[in-house]
Design a protein around this motif. Structure first.
Motif, PDB file in Angstrom:
ATOM      1  N   ALA A 192      40.789  26.112   2.752  1.00 40.44           N
ATOM      2  CA  ALA A 192      40.388  25.897   4.152  1.00 40.44           C
ATOM      3  C   ALA A 192      41.508  26.247   5.126  1.00 40.44           C
ATOM      4  O   ALA A 192      41.280  26.282   6.334  1.00 40.44           O
ATOM      5  CB  ALA A 192      39.950  24.454   4.351  1.00 40.44           C
ATOM      6  N   ALA A 242      35.815  28.339   8.269  1.00 40.70           N
ATOM      7  CA  ALA A 242      36.457  27.052   7.962  1.00 40.70           C
ATOM      8  C   ALA A 242      37.729  26.870   8.787  1.00 40.70           C
ATOM      9  O   ALA A 242      38.299  27.833   9.294  1.00 40.70           O
ATOM     10  CB  ALA A 242      36.789  26.989   6.484  1.00 40.70           C
ATOM     11  N   VAL A 284      31.510  27.439   6.797  1.00 39.48           N
ATOM     12  CA  VAL A 284      31.005  26.071   6.817  1.00 39.48           C
ATOM     13  C   VAL A 284      29.673  26.089   7.554  1.00 39.48           C
ATOM     14  O   VAL A 284      29.534  26.746   8.578  1.00 39.48           O
ATOM     15  CB  VAL A 284      32.021  25.167   7.560  1.00 39.48           C
ATOM     16  N   ASP A 296      38.781  21.096   7.320  1.00 44.03           N
ATOM     17  CA  ASP A 296      37.554  21.132   6.511  1.00 44.03           C
ATOM     18  C   ASP A 296      37.816  20.926   5.017  1.00 44.03           C
ATOM     19  O   ASP A 296      36.875  20.739   4.246  1.00 44.03           O
ATOM     20  CB  ASP A 296      36.836  22.473   6.686  1.00 44.03           C
TER      21      ASP A 296
END
Ligand SMILES: CC(C)(COP(=O)(O)OP(=O)(O)OC[C@H]1O[C@@H](n2cnc3c(N)ncnc32)[C@H](O)[C@@H]1OP(=O)(O)O)[C@@H](O)C(=O)NCCC(=O)NCCS
Length: 179
Positions: free
Chosen positions: A51, A21, A60, A25
């Motif tokens: 994040a 991440a 992710v 994000d």
């Protein structure tokens, strides 16, 4: 950063792109949590914090430029050999296709977990998809999935199913999981 194609024939056309991440994000993770239909949605600030401060332990998954999956986790200070899954989720149209195990495998391969041999998570009693995912992950790695009591009904300030803890391992690095 890695890409993979799904083994499951029903999802063979889906090639996810996995990455750690990044601070931007946070909003994607919050939207994804909301869209799953099952996850408990925390404040947007919480996802922004994960994040950024915990970016290297959060994964992710993207498909065609869209964030479609996530694993939010961290290394508990009291259990540094464990990689703890706080939330894992896929957009509804990506659920039930066998992508969950890929998410978990790629997440556990993040460099931040290189010293970890265990995956831990609490799994709500009423979430069979999640229970099945973690038990299958343990089987694929040929290790035990120890299930113990952790957050019981009486510990929650509101109505909530109990959340026993799953502890999976010890997982050997460099050994590919069985399909
Ligand atoms: C949990 C989750 C990540 C699993 O990923 P997945 O790709 O859907 O997992 P799979 O396709 O490998 O399916 C895992 C198992 O769950 C079952 N399953 C998947 N989606 C389901 C659903 N919506 N309802 C009931 N069971 C479901 C599958 O049949 C499979 O069972 P099996 O192992 O007995 O065959 C995904 O279903 C999801 O995002 N769920 C919503 C969010 C959530 O509940 N997260 C877990 C709590 S943190």
């Amino acid at each position: 950063m890695t890409s993979t194609s799904v083994e499951n024939p029903t999802a063979s056309a889906i090639a996810l792109h996995f990455r750690a991440a990044q601070p931007h994000d946070g909003a994607h993770l919050w939207r994804l949590a909301r869209a799953t239909g099952t996850l408990e949605v925390n404040s947007a600030y919480f996802y922004l914090l994960f994040a950024s401060d915990f970016a290297d332990t959060c994964l992710v998954a993207e498909h065609e430029g869209q964030v479609v999956g996530m694993v939010i986790g961290y290394r508990p200070p009291t259990d540094p050999r464990a990689a703890f899954v706080w939330q894992i989720g896929l957009l509804p149209e990506y659920q039930g296709l066998g992508l969950g195990p890929q998410l978990l495998d790629h997440w556990f391969e993040l460099p931040a977990f290189s010293a970890c041999a265990f995956v831990t998570a609490t799994v709500a009693d009423d979430n069979p998809a999640s229970q099945s995912l973690f038990r299958r992950f343990a089987r694929a790695h040929g290790v035990a999935c120890e299930e113990t009591s952790r957050f019981t009904v009486d510990m929650f300030p509101h109505e909530h199913p109990s959340e026993p803890q799953f502890r999976i391992g010890p997982i050997r690095r460099g050994v590919s999981p069985r399909a």
